[in-house]
Scaffold this active site. Structure first.
Site, PDB file in Angstrom:
ATOM      1  N   GLY A 182      -0.553   7.886   0.972  1.00 48.23           N
ATOM      2  CA  GLY A 182      -0.226   8.375   2.747  1.00 48.23           C
ATOM      3  C   GLY A 182       0.971   8.257   3.341  1.00 48.23           C
ATOM      4  N   LEU A 183       0.629   6.787   4.532  1.00 48.37           N
ATOM      5  CA  LEU A 183       1.042   6.337   5.416  1.00 48.37           C
ATOM      6  C   LEU A 183       2.596   5.965   4.250  1.00 48.37           C
ATOM      7  CD1 LEU A 183       2.963   6.337   8.259  1.00 48.37           C
ATOM      8  CD2 LEU A 183       0.548   5.066   8.389  1.00 48.37           C
ATOM      9  N   GLY A 184       1.793   4.654   3.599  1.00 47.42           N
ATOM     10  CA  GLY A 184       2.776   3.689   3.329  1.00 47.42           C
ATOM     11  C   GLY A 184       4.237   5.020   2.316  1.00 47.42           C
ATOM     12  N   GLY A 222       0.783  -0.932   0.370  1.00 47.20           N
ATOM     13  CA  GLY A 222      -0.198  -0.142  -0.399  1.00 47.20           C
ATOM     14  C   GLY A 222       0.393   0.973  -0.057  1.00 47.20           C
ATOM     15  N   ALA A 223       1.727   1.103  -0.826  1.00 52.85           N
ATOM     16  CA  ALA A 223       3.036   2.331  -0.460  1.00 52.85           C
ATOM     17  C   ALA A 223       2.558   3.046  -1.487  1.00 52.85           C
ATOM     18  CB  ALA A 223       4.564   1.977  -0.826  1.00 52.85           C
ATOM     19  N   ASN A 224       1.538   3.747  -2.325  1.00 53.02           N
ATOM     20  CA  ASN A 224       1.277   4.602  -3.471  1.00 53.02           C
ATOM     21  C   ASN A 224       1.143   5.978  -2.308  1.00 53.02           C
ATOM     22  OD1 ASN A 224      -0.512   3.048  -3.168  1.00 53.02           O
ATOM     23  ND2 ASN A 224      -2.089   4.078  -4.799  1.00 53.02           N
ATOM     24  N   TYR A 250     -14.588  -2.088   9.080  1.00 55.72           N
ATOM     25  CA  TYR A 250     -12.678  -1.206   9.593  1.00 55.72           C
ATOM     26  C   TYR A 250     -11.997  -2.001  10.867  1.00 55.72           C
ATOM     27  CZ  TYR A 250      -8.318   0.866   9.730  1.00 55.72           C
ATOM     28  OH  TYR A 250      -7.181   1.522   9.363  1.00 55.72           O
ATOM     29  N   SER A 291      -4.398  -0.610  13.988  1.00 55.34           N
ATOM     30  CA  SER A 291      -5.181   0.442  14.726  1.00 55.34           C
ATOM     31  C   SER A 291      -5.910   0.131  16.060  1.00 55.34           C
ATOM     32  CB  SER A 291      -6.546   1.487  13.540  1.00 55.34           C
ATOM     33  OG  SER A 291      -7.496   2.233  13.655  1.00 55.34           O
TER      34      SER A 291
END
Length: 238
Positions: free
Chosen positions: A18-20, A14-16, A160, A144
């Site tokens: 935000g946090l990633g 999920g690196a594309n 979630y 989370s």
């Protein structure tokens, strides 16, 4: 024993954005060699620009964490991307949030997507690539506080929250499975981060959260495996 991120070989899902993406930037800045995954690498403009800025240090690879066939394809490609060297750090960061859920109208498809992305996906991906992890590597599941059963005081984001609670159990199970190799597995709460998922009101900048998380990761000890920590290193209740 404290571990430095410098020169480590890392895989971030999920690196594309935000946090990633923030984690990828900071790992690269520290000298790490990073494999950054996302579902559509061709559309990951920022990652592809970064790959040009860090030749040989950043590879962008396709991965749909919810699909085991995608795990298998990545596992076959990884030795080529790492020059046959093992991974020192795996960050299971990919996530999905279905906003506006109300009791009485929660959809099965949203619950299933959350479970596959947050719990089954990270568990199965870690299982698949574990032969490619170095002994004493770190596996980090970005969790989370919403996944904490003890902290729940309201009906909020059920898909979630349920997915993250299941991910926390996967973290503990993985910690037992990989303990004999000295691999530390933890669940980390990154704080309320100002991303597409966290929203504009969130107090934490992604870069600040990423920097704090990497400090926690660098300080992990063998006895920390199977724990649930926040971005400041505090223990959270399950």
């Amino acid at each position: 024993m404290e571990r430095d991120a410098n020169a480590q070989r890392c895989l971030v899902t999920g690196a594309n954005r935000g946090l990633g993406l923030a984690l990828v930037r900071q790992l690269l800045a520290r000298g790490g060699r990073v494999i950054a995954t996302c579902r559509q690498p061709g559309k990951a403009t920022v990652l592809n620009v970064l790959a040009g800025e860090y030749p040989g240090h950043l590879h962008v690879a396709p991965l749909d964490v919810a699909e085991p066939t995608s795990h298998a394809a990545l596992a076959l490609e990884l030795p080529l991307l790492t020059d046959g060297e093992p991974l020192d750090l795996l960050v299971n960061n990919a996530g999905v949030l279905h906003g506006g859920e109300r009791y009485g109208s929660v959809q099965a498809v949203d619950l299933e997507a959350s479970f596959r992305t947050h719990a089954a996906g990270p568990f199965l991906l870690t299982q698949r690539v574990s032969p490619l992890l170095a002994d004493a590597a770190r596996v980090v599941n970005i969790s989370s506080e919403l996944g904490s059963i003890a902290l729940r005081r309201e009906f909020r984001s059920p898909s979630y929250a349920i997915g993250k609670a299941a991910q926390n159990m996967a973290t503990v199970l993985l910690s037992h499975a990989l303990r004999t190799r000295g691999i530390v597995v933890v669940a980390l709460h990154p704080g309320w981060v100002r991303t597409d998922m966290g929203g504009a009101s969130a107090p934490l900048d992604p870069q600040a959260s990423a920097a704090a998380l990497l400090e926690v990761i660098a300080g992990l000890r063998a006895e920390d495996s199977g724990t649930f920590l926040d971005w400041q290193g505090n223990t959270l209740p399950w």
